[in-house]
Design a protein around this motif. Structure first.
Motif, PDB file in Angstrom:
ATOM      1  N   ILE A 288     -14.151   8.105 -30.575  1.00 40.20           N
ATOM      2  CA  ILE A 288     -14.671   7.649 -29.282  1.00 40.20           C
ATOM      3  C   ILE A 288     -13.510   7.551 -28.296  1.00 40.20           C
ATOM      4  N   TYR A 289     -13.655   8.225 -27.168  1.00 42.32           N
ATOM      5  CA  TYR A 289     -12.666   8.173 -26.096  1.00 42.32           C
ATOM      6  C   TYR A 289     -13.346   7.608 -24.847  1.00 42.32           C
ATOM      7  N   ALA A 290     -12.603   6.839 -24.075  1.00 41.37           N
ATOM      8  CA  ALA A 290     -13.181   6.271 -22.850  1.00 41.37           C
ATOM      9  C   ALA A 290     -12.124   6.170 -21.766  1.00 41.37           C
ATOM     10  N   VAL A 291     -12.480   6.608 -20.562  1.00 43.22           N
ATOM     11  CA  VAL A 291     -11.716   6.304 -19.351  1.00 43.22           C
ATOM     12  C   VAL A 291     -12.588   5.335 -18.569  1.00 43.22           C
ATOM     13  N   LEU A 292     -12.272   4.062 -18.650  1.00 46.44           N
ATOM     14  CA  LEU A 292     -13.126   3.025 -18.077  1.00 46.44           C
ATOM     15  C   LEU A 292     -12.952   2.895 -16.569  1.00 46.44           C
ATOM     16  N   GLN A 293     -11.729   3.055 -16.095  1.00 49.02           N
ATOM     17  CA  GLN A 293     -11.465   2.961 -14.650  1.00 49.02           C
ATOM     18  C   GLN A 293     -11.033   4.346 -14.171  1.00 49.02           C
ATOM     19  N   SER A 294     -12.014   5.162 -13.807  1.00 41.70           N
ATOM     20  CA  SER A 294     -11.750   6.551 -13.431  1.00 41.70           C
ATOM     21  C   SER A 294     -11.333   6.699 -11.977  1.00 41.70           C
ATOM     22  N   ASN A 295     -11.462   5.627 -11.201  1.00 38.62           N
ATOM     23  CA  ASN A 295     -11.076   5.637  -9.787  1.00 38.62           C
ATOM     24  C   ASN A 295     -10.359   4.327  -9.478  1.00 38.62           C
ATOM     25  N   PRO A 296      -9.186   4.105 -10.089  1.00 36.00           N
ATOM     26  CA  PRO A 296      -8.563   2.781  -9.979  1.00 36.00           C
ATOM     27  C   PRO A 296      -8.127   2.400  -8.567  1.00 36.00           C
ATOM     28  N   ASP A 297      -7.649   3.363  -7.775  1.00 31.15           N
ATOM     29  CA  ASP A 297      -7.268   3.036  -6.400  1.00 31.15           C
ATOM     30  C   ASP A 297      -8.467   2.505  -5.620  1.00 31.15           C
ATOM     31  N   GLY A 298      -9.579   3.228  -5.701  1.00 31.65           N
ATOM     32  CA  GLY A 298     -10.779   2.813  -4.989  1.00 31.65           C
ATOM     33  C   GLY A 298     -11.307   1.480  -5.482  1.00 31.65           C
ATOM     34  N   ARG A 299     -11.257   1.290  -6.801  1.00 34.16           N
ATOM     35  CA  ARG A 299     -11.740   0.027  -7.374  1.00 34.16           C
ATOM     36  C   ARG A 299     -10.892  -1.149  -6.880  1.00 34.16           C
ATOM     37  N   ASN A 300      -9.583  -0.960  -6.778  1.00 34.15           N
ATOM     38  CA  ASN A 300      -8.707  -2.029  -6.310  1.00 34.15           C
ATOM     39  C   ASN A 300      -9.075  -2.452  -4.888  1.00 34.15           C
ATOM     40  N   VAL A 301      -9.364  -1.479  -4.013  1.00 36.56           N
ATOM     41  CA  VAL A 301      -9.763  -1.790  -2.645  1.00 36.56           C
ATOM     42  C   VAL A 301     -11.109  -2.512  -2.626  1.00 36.56           C
ATOM     43  N   LEU A 302     -12.034  -2.027  -3.409  1.00 34.65           N
ATOM     44  CA  LEU A 302     -13.374  -2.610  -3.448  1.00 34.65           C
ATOM     45  C   LEU A 302     -13.331  -4.063  -3.891  1.00 34.65           C
ATOM     46  N   GLU A 303     -12.513  -4.372  -4.892  1.00 37.28           N
ATOM     47  CA  GLU A 303     -12.461  -5.740  -5.417  1.00 37.28           C
ATOM     48  C   GLU A 303     -11.967  -6.737  -4.378  1.00 37.28           C
ATOM     49  N   SER A 304     -11.199  -6.278  -3.417  1.00 42.44           N
ATOM     50  CA  SER A 304     -10.695  -7.175  -2.375  1.00 42.44           C
ATOM     51  C   SER A 304     -11.546  -7.154  -1.113  1.00 42.44           C
ATOM     52  N   ASP A 305     -12.508  -6.215  -1.049  1.00 46.96           N
ATOM     53  CA  ASP A 305     -13.343  -6.107   0.151  1.00 46.96           C
ATOM     54  C   ASP A 305     -14.693  -5.501  -0.224  1.00 46.96           C
ATOM     55  N   PHE A 306     -15.612  -6.351  -0.653  1.00 47.89           N
ATOM     56  CA  PHE A 306     -16.931  -5.868  -1.054  1.00 47.89           C
ATOM     57  C   PHE A 306     -17.673  -5.199   0.093  1.00 47.89           C
ATOM     58  N   SER A 307     -17.389  -5.631   1.324  1.00 49.55           N
ATOM     59  CA  SER A 307     -18.125  -5.086   2.460  1.00 49.55           C
ATOM     60  C   SER A 307     -17.821  -3.614   2.693  1.00 49.55           C
ATOM     61  N   SER A 308     -16.767  -3.095   2.082  1.00 51.90           N
ATOM     62  CA  SER A 308     -16.454  -1.676   2.247  1.00 51.90           C
ATOM     63  C   SER A 308     -17.414  -0.782   1.462  1.00 51.90           C
ATOM     64  N   PHE A 309     -18.000  -1.303   0.395  1.00 54.41           N
ATOM     65  CA  PHE A 309     -18.874  -0.524  -0.480  1.00 54.41           C
ATOM     66  C   PHE A 309     -18.235   0.827  -0.827  1.00 54.41           C
ATOM     67  N   ARG A 310     -16.944   0.795  -1.074  1.00 56.93           N
ATOM     68  CA  ARG A 310     -16.201   2.041  -1.327  1.00 56.93           C
ATOM     69  C   ARG A 310     -16.661   2.685  -2.618  1.00 56.93           C
ATOM     70  N   ARG A 311     -16.824   4.010  -2.563  1.00 56.22           N
ATOM     71  CA  ARG A 311     -17.122   4.769  -3.765  1.00 56.22           C
ATOM     72  C   ARG A 311     -16.102   5.877  -4.001  1.00 56.22           C
ATOM     73  N   LYS A 312     -15.395   6.303  -2.948  1.00 53.43           N
ATOM     74  CA  LYS A 312     -14.477   7.433  -3.047  1.00 53.43           C
ATOM     75  C   LYS A 312     -13.055   6.967  -3.398  1.00 53.43           C
ATOM     76  N   ASN A 313     -12.179   7.949  -3.649  1.00 53.37           N
ATOM     77  CA  ASN A 313     -10.783   7.593  -3.889  1.00 53.37           C
ATOM     78  C   ASN A 313     -10.092   7.352  -2.546  1.00 53.37           C
ATOM     79  N   LEU A 314      -8.760   7.268  -2.539  1.00 54.97           N
ATOM     80  CA  LEU A 314      -8.048   6.902  -1.306  1.00 54.97           C
ATOM     81  C   LEU A 314      -7.325   8.071  -0.661  1.00 54.97           C
ATOM     82  N   ASN A 315      -7.701   9.286  -0.984  1.00 54.20           N
ATOM     83  CA  ASN A 315      -7.120  10.456  -0.338  1.00 54.20           C
ATOM     84  C   ASN A 315      -7.673  10.563   1.080  1.00 54.20           C
ATOM     85  N   PRO A 316      -6.847  10.387   2.120  1.00 52.55           N
ATOM     86  CA  PRO A 316      -7.367  10.415   3.491  1.00 52.55           C
ATOM     87  C   PRO A 316      -7.868  11.790   3.907  1.00 52.55           C
ATOM     88  N   SER A 317      -7.398  12.844   3.263  1.00 55.13           N
ATOM     89  CA  SER A 317      -7.911  14.211   3.439  1.00 55.13           C
ATOM     90  C   SER A 317      -7.747  14.762   4.845  1.00 55.13           C
TER      91      SER A 317
END
Length: 449
Positions: A288-317
């Motif tokens: 069994i293999y698992a990558v539990l936090q596949s978008n850690p940058d985005g998750r870090n932002v979301l945890e500090s600001d729920f109102s962002s409802f972020r789903r994407k990563n942090l690449n400004p593109s």
């Protein structure tokens, strides 16, 4: 209808994140099922201010297999929206009242710029099949005040109602039963250490790549995979050819439930090894293999600001988007059939923006490279895009699960076109088994929910 957008649970107990859905590998099933739908809409968009957002809208669109769907060269309205849920199915055509192949969906609009962009898209690109329907009026897209209020309640009152038990790891503020990003990484380290005291149990972790920010040398996170398996068969002097199970969670940052759910399941397997015959047998014959936090940058932002409802990563593109709208939807950056308009967007500000090229994001590259290293070469197709109907055969011993919340559906391939795989009977059987336990709908070719 479940209205919790990313913390899917029953009632008020936030300790039990039940509602998730499983789908097959993004290397094999690249598109979320509902994003293959087309729409003919006009916008009803009242005057709003920046403080009003985010808002939840609803719309009626053609369902899977409906005769008004068009080919993937169109810009699909449903591929541009931040989908939340299917509210109602089996609706008649809003154009002439015929049939029952339309569905009502809800989706989130994050800011005025997105609302205006959707309005322009709807007015310009979508089309109906005029031979099948003679529309006298378009289907409206409307703000749903009730769903919007539910959304705001989650932001304002998320700390008012806690679960009754706390975890021993650091948790998300206001959700004592959900490990935060650092808590998840600490938990992985603890599981590795715990395995040292359990005979024949192997738990390890591996850094498989970098998040976008770390790749840029700007803090960021390691991409971490964990492995859990048993060595009991070898210890008994026998041999076994182990199957491979890969689990990916957290690819959309705001979906908090899947990493917690899967980590608890893994811990249950670890705690049961050597004590529970079924769990011991599973681990002795499976890696069994698992990558539990596949978008850690985005998750870090979301945890500090729920109102962002972020789903994407942090690449400004390079897009001229609002801060919350920047980034790449990692779930639509995987190489297989990348670039389809029927399930992703080329607009950099869209919630489903697919990135500049297939596998362009470091998070996705890390997962793809890792999967290629763990799944046997003889069980991978040399040209999967040209072998979509070729069976993997009965001796295949690997499966990829991508776990999300809160759709309550199980998706299996193919999702990008109405085409069965060579293993369709096996996928249907597996989906029906899961449905027996979780009651979810399932979606595959020639098979809606």
């Amino acid at each position: 209808m479940k209205r919790s957008l990313f913390l899917s649970n029953h009632g008020t107990n936030k300790c039990f994140p039940y509602h998730v859905f499983f789908s097959d590998s993004r290397m094999r099933l690249p598109l979320f099922f509902l994003l293959t739908l087309n729409a003919k809409l006009s916008i009803i968009h009242s005057a709003t201010t920046s403080s009003d957002f985010p808002l939840v809208y609803t719309a009626i669109i053609p369902g899977p297999g409906s005769e008004v769907q068009t080919d993937s060269t169109d810009v699909y309205f449903a591929a541009e929206v931040d989908f939340l849920s299917t509210i109602e199915t089996g609706l008649p055509s809003p154009y002439d009242g015929s049939g029952d192949d339309f569905v009502k969906i809800s989706f989130m609009v994050h800011d005025e710029a997105e609302a205006q962009r959707l309005s322009k898209l709807v007015n310009i690109s979508p089309r109906s099949n005029n031979e099948a329907h003679n529309p006298s009026h378009p289907t409206s897209m409307e703000i749903d005040s009730s769903l919007t209020q539910d959304l705001r309640d989650q932001i304002i009152n998320h700390s008012a109602d806690h679960g009754t038990s706390r975890l021993e790891y650091t948790t998300i503020d206001g959700y004592d039963c959900y490990k935060n990003l650092e808590g998840t990484f600490d938990w992985i380290d603890d599981m590795v250490e715990r395995s040292n005291s359990i005979p024949n149990l192997i738990v390890s972790k591996e850094i498989i790549g970098n998040s976008f920010l770390k790749e840029q040398g700007n803090n960021g996170y390691d991409m971490i995979a964990m492995k859990v398996t048993g060595d009991g068969v070898a210890a008994a002097g026998r041999t076994t050819e182990k199957g491979v199970l890969f689990l990916m969670t957290g690819i959309h940052a705001r979906e908090l439930a899947p990493p917690e759910l899967v980590s608890r399941w893994i811990q249950d397997m670890i705690d049961g090894y050597g004590a529970d015959a079924e769990k011991t047998a599973i681990l002795d014959h499976t890696e069994i293999y698992a990558v539990l936090q596949s978008n850690p940058d985005g998750r870090n932002v979301l945890e500090s600001d729920f109102s962002s409802f972020r789903r994407k990563n942090l690449n400004p593109s390079g897009g001229s988007c609002t801060p919350d709208a920047r980034g790449v939807d990692l779930n639509r950056n995987f190489p297989f059939r990348w670039g389809l308009n029927s399930g992703s967007s080329s607009d950099k500000c869209s919630s489903t923006y697919r990135g500049q090229s297939p596998g362009s994001e470091p998070e996705v590259k890390a997962i793809v490279d890792f999967c290629q290293s763990i799944f046997p070469t003889d069980q991978r197709k040399p040209d999967p895009e040209q072998q979509t109907q070729q069976s993997y055969g009965e001796d295949a011993k690997g499966i990829f699960f991508d776990v999300h919340s809160y759709g309550e559906i199980m998706i299996y391939p193919w999702g990008h076109q109405e085409l069965e795989t060579g293993d369709d009977a096996s996928f249907k059987a597996l989906a029906n088994k899961f449905k027996h336990f979780n009651g979810y709908g399932f979606s595959g070719p020639n098979n809606g929910f």
